[in-house]
Design a protein around this motif. Structure first.
Motif, mmCIF file in Angstrom:
data_model
loop_
_atom_site.group_PDB
_atom_site.id
_atom_site.type_symbol
_atom_site.label_atom_id
_atom_site.label_comp_id
_atom_site.label_asym_id
_atom_site.label_seq_id
_atom_site.Cartn_x
_atom_site.Cartn_y
_atom_site.Cartn_z
ATOM 1 N N SER A 94 0.825 -1.196 0.000
ATOM 2 C CA SER A 94 0.000 0.000 0.000
ATOM 3 C C SER A 94 0.868 1.257 0.000
ATOM 4 O O SER A 94 0.617 2.201 -0.739
ATOM 5 C CB SER A 94 -0.907 -0.002 1.233
ATOM 6 N N ALA A 95 1.896 1.234 0.814
ATOM 7 C CA ALA A 95 2.718 2.449 0.966
ATOM 8 C C ALA A 95 3.551 2.750 -0.281
ATOM 9 O O ALA A 95 3.619 3.885 -0.738
ATOM 10 C CB ALA A 95 3.625 2.308 2.184
ATOM 11 N N VAL A 96 4.175 1.721 -0.827
ATOM 12 C CA VAL A 96 5.046 1.968 -1.988
ATOM 13 C C VAL A 96 4.206 2.032 -3.250
ATOM 14 O O VAL A 96 3.473 1.101 -3.570
ATOM 15 C CB VAL A 96 6.097 0.847 -2.129
ATOM 16 N N LEU B 200 2.948 5.162 -6.534
ATOM 17 C CA LEU B 200 3.271 6.374 -7.285
ATOM 18 C C LEU B 200 3.738 7.491 -6.370
ATOM 19 O O LEU B 200 4.464 8.384 -6.785
ATOM 20 C CB LEU B 200 2.025 6.832 -8.050
ATOM 21 N N TYR C 206 -5.255 9.721 -8.333
ATOM 22 C CA TYR C 206 -4.201 8.699 -8.324
ATOM 23 C C TYR C 206 -4.340 7.716 -9.492
ATOM 24 O O TYR C 206 -3.368 7.437 -10.194
ATOM 25 C CB TYR C 206 -4.247 7.986 -6.970
ATOM 26 N N PHE D 280 1.104 10.998 2.786
ATOM 27 C CA PHE D 280 0.637 10.388 1.540
ATOM 28 C C PHE D 280 1.404 9.104 1.261
ATOM 29 O O PHE D 280 0.840 8.059 0.946
ATOM 30 C CB PHE D 280 0.822 11.369 0.375
ATOM 31 N N SER D 281 2.725 9.198 1.388
ATOM 32 C CA SER D 281 3.559 8.066 1.029
ATOM 33 C C SER D 281 3.367 6.879 1.971
ATOM 34 O O SER D 281 3.483 5.730 1.560
ATOM 35 C CB SER D 281 5.024 8.497 1.024
ATOM 36 N N LEU D 282 3.068 7.176 3.229
ATOM 37 C CA LEU D 282 2.865 6.072 4.181
ATOM 38 C C LEU D 282 1.385 5.672 4.253
ATOM 39 O O LEU D 282 0.991 4.909 5.123
ATOM 40 C CB LEU D 282 3.365 6.480 5.568
ATOM 41 N N SER E 185 -1.309 -0.131 -4.468
ATOM 42 C CA SER E 185 -1.729 1.029 -3.680
ATOM 43 C C SER E 185 -3.194 1.367 -3.934
ATOM 44 O O SER E 185 -3.942 1.639 -2.996
ATOM 45 C CB SER E 185 -0.866 2.249 -4.007
ATOM 46 N N SER F 229 -5.501 -0.726 -2.085
ATOM 47 C CA SER F 229 -5.653 -0.382 -0.673
ATOM 48 C C SER F 229 -6.564 0.830 -0.468
ATOM 49 O O SER F 229 -7.293 0.902 0.516
ATOM 50 C CB SER F 229 -4.287 -0.173 -0.012
ATOM 51 N N ILE F 230 -6.521 1.774 -1.397
ATOM 52 C CA ILE F 230 -7.385 2.956 -1.257
ATOM 53 C C ILE F 230 -8.845 2.549 -1.513
ATOM 54 O O ILE F 230 -9.762 2.912 -0.789
ATOM 55 C CB ILE F 230 -6.981 4.065 -2.254
ATOM 56 N N MET G 208 -5.538 14.760 5.028
ATOM 57 C CA MET G 208 -4.722 13.718 5.666
ATOM 58 C C MET G 208 -3.993 14.233 6.912
ATOM 59 O O MET G 208 -4.015 13.567 7.944
ATOM 60 C CB MET G 208 -3.775 13.085 4.658
HETATM 61 N N1 TRP Z 1 1.044 5.487 -0.268
HETATM 62 C C1 TRP Z 1 0.719 5.236 -1.622
HETATM 63 C C2 TRP Z 1 1.834 5.770 -2.498
HETATM 64 O O1 TRP Z 1 2.788 6.260 -2.018
HETATM 65 C C3 TRP Z 1 -0.603 5.803 -2.023
HETATM 66 C C4 TRP Z 1 -1.672 5.423 -1.095
HETATM 67 C C5 TRP Z 1 -2.152 4.163 -0.884
HETATM 68 C C6 TRP Z 1 -2.362 6.270 -0.236
HETATM 69 N N2 TRP Z 1 -3.104 4.198 0.082
HETATM 70 C C7 TRP Z 1 -3.259 5.491 0.486
HETATM 71 C C8 TRP Z 1 -2.279 7.608 -0.028
HETATM 72 C C9 TRP Z 1 -4.066 6.044 1.444
HETATM 73 C C10 TRP Z 1 -3.088 8.169 0.929
HETATM 74 C C11 TRP Z 1 -3.958 7.387 1.665
HETATM 75 O O2 TRP Z 1 1.751 5.717 -3.684
#
Ligand code: TRP
Length: 480
Positions: free
Chosen positions: A51-53, A55, A134, A255-257, A349, A352-353, A417
């Motif tokens: 999810s974290a890694v 775009l 996204y 955002f990234s996490l 990712s 997960s969203i 966020m």
């Molecule tokens: N973290 C993901 C990324 O870096 C994007 C992402 C996935 C996201 N789930 C999220 C961003 C929830 C915000 C909230 O690409």
């Protein structure tokens, strides 16, 4: 010594292969039984890493760093990841695992307080906005896969790459086609479970993405602008730090996490009781940051070599990377591989969203998994069609001077966020309290976690105050 080193590398690679296999298995669990728990340690870790890694690391991090002064941005970003990111990851893990509910249900189960029990809605709202831009960018990766396949990505000058990306992203039909294709693919995976093929491929994809980033780093470091690029990214100049840089870095860290949008809450609701939450949070933060920094090391030397403006914004990666690929022997093959991997990273990712909203619809409206997935996919398609068109045809439709695409990005990463995270930290620090928090984070005292007390402190005082101050200073209400 060298042999030992070789084996340790092989061992690490093998471990990451296993991890990604488990990640995909996790999605399968999520899609077939929404309250399944996940058995393997690796699976939990890498579902969260998946999810974290995405775009956010390869596309958003470099353009935010480019637009916000490079070194200063990176320094603040790293502070945000370690001071706020890890505690907030743990906070979301707490909320999800303690309740085994999606974002909305989780807060309702934890408290009767009218304000905090509605906190989950903020997460669902953020996730909806993210679904508006996204997937559009994810769709662009499909275009680049197509261009690599048809051999169109070689032999252009830097300006031509830039012009062709501009023409593509502001056109009507092609980006729409790709974004719809991407969301339908996401839908198939969430709705139907992951077929064996995807499962097997994905085992290799993520480690390969990592290896490719390393190879591209090496290539980039051999370019004539390498020195300048690295200086831009790593040279810290305190006078470059402005409130807007701090807000951008904090927003990027969240955002990234995948924080502040209910995403990690939803995933943690599928964790088992024995999952080591602190370890999971640490690994997610470290891998995610490593990949973002690697992407920066690939992009910035090329930016300076090919005379591209680092402040381009969302175009940056799509203009820079083709320049690097076209200089490599078999450039089309490289770019094909890279964009396929990026598309997969984006896919894990987006899943997960999507899952945040799907879990909400499923739990709150008591719809079947299939129906709620469909509803969310349709909503995502509508939102992202507007997001995509706002870069061309609907460019005049602005909110606060930004087109819809930028506005949705801004609203999530820089407002919703951080705000969501601030409220979650206040909730945990002041309503849940240290005892319950420490008990859950240590699995009732069975997992050693020496920093648990510190985390409770950060969530109670540091996070709310810091996030609050950053907000107020960006709004110009206070000057730091
Ligand atoms: N973290 C993901 C990324 O870096 C994007 C992402 C996935 C996201 N789930 C999220 C961003 C929830 C915000 C909230 O690409």
């Amino acid at each position: 010594m060298q042999i030992y080193y070789f084996f340790s590398v092989v061992q690490k690679l093998a471990a990451s292969f296993c991890i990604f296999a488990c990640e995909i298995k996790f999605f399968w669990l999520v899609t077939t039984d929404s309250r399944a728990t996940f058995g393997s340690k690796f699976g939990v870790i890498l579902a969260s890493v998946g999810s974290a890694v995405g775009l956010g690391n390869v596309w958003r991090f470099p353009y935010e760093a480019g637009a916000n002064g490079g070194g200063a941005f990176l320094a603040v970003y790293l502070c945000c990841v370690f001071v706020l990111g890890i505690p907030m990851l743990l906070a979301e893990f707490y909320v999800g695992r303690a309740t085994h509910r999606g974002a909305v249900g989780a807060f309702r189960k934890l408290t009767g307080n009218p304000f905090f029990s509605r906190l989950g809605y903020l997460g669902v709202l953020s996730s909806l906005f993210i679904l508006g831009f996204y997937p559009v960018v994810a769709g662009w990766t499909f275009e680049y896969i197509w261009q690599s396949l048809t051999g169109n990505l070689t032999g252009l000058t830097s300006e031509e790459f830039s012009a062709s990306f501009g023409a593509f992203s502001s056109s009507v039909w092609r980006p729409l086609l790709w974004v719809v294709a991407f969301l339908l693919l996401t839908h198939l995976i969430i709705a139907g479970g992951v077929q064996k093929g995807i499962e097997r491929c994905s085992k290799m994809m993520m480690p390969v993405l990592f290896v490719m980033l390393v190879v591209l780093c090496i290539r980039s470091l051999m370019l004539s602008g390498a020195r300048e690029g690295l200086e831009f990214l790593f040279k810290f100049n305190p006078s470059d730090i402005h409130p807007s840089v701090v807000l951008s870095a904090m927003g990027q860290a969240f955002f990234s996490l995948s924080l502040g949008a209910g995403c990690m809450i939803t995933y943690a609701s599928y964790f088992g009781q024995s999952t080591d939450l602190p370890r999971t949070a640490k690994v997610v933060a470290l891998l995610d940051t490593l990949i973002a920094v690697l992407a920066g090391v690939v992009i910035f030397p090329a930016v300076f070599t090919f005379g591209i403006a680092p402040t381009q914004g969302p175009n940056l990666v799509f203009v820079t990377l083709p320049n690097i690929f076209s200089q490599l022997p078999m450039g089309n093959l490289w770019s094909l591989l890279f964009f396929v991997l990026l598309a997969i990273a984006a896919l894990t990712s987006v899943i997960s969203i999507h899952q945040v909203v799907t879990a909400y619809v499923e739990e709150e409206f008591r719809l079947s998994h299939a129906k709620s997935t469909t509803v969310v996919t349709v909503v995502a398609i509508v939102l992202s069609v507007f997001g995509s068109l706002s870069l061309g045809l609907l460019g005049n439709l602005t909110i606060g001077g930004m087109c819809l695409f930028d506005a949705m990005d801004y609203a999530t990463a820089k407002i919703l966020m951080p705000l969501g995270s601030m409220f979650i930290s206040i909730f945990l620090g002041w309503k849940i309290g240290r005892t319950k928090l420490v008990d859950e984070l240590t699995n009732g005292g069975t997992v050693r976690f020496r920093m648990a007390g510190l985390i409770a402190f950060v969530l109670k005082y540091v996070a709310p105050i810091l996030i609050g101050l950053i907000f107020l200073s960006e709004l110009g209400i206070i000057i730091i």
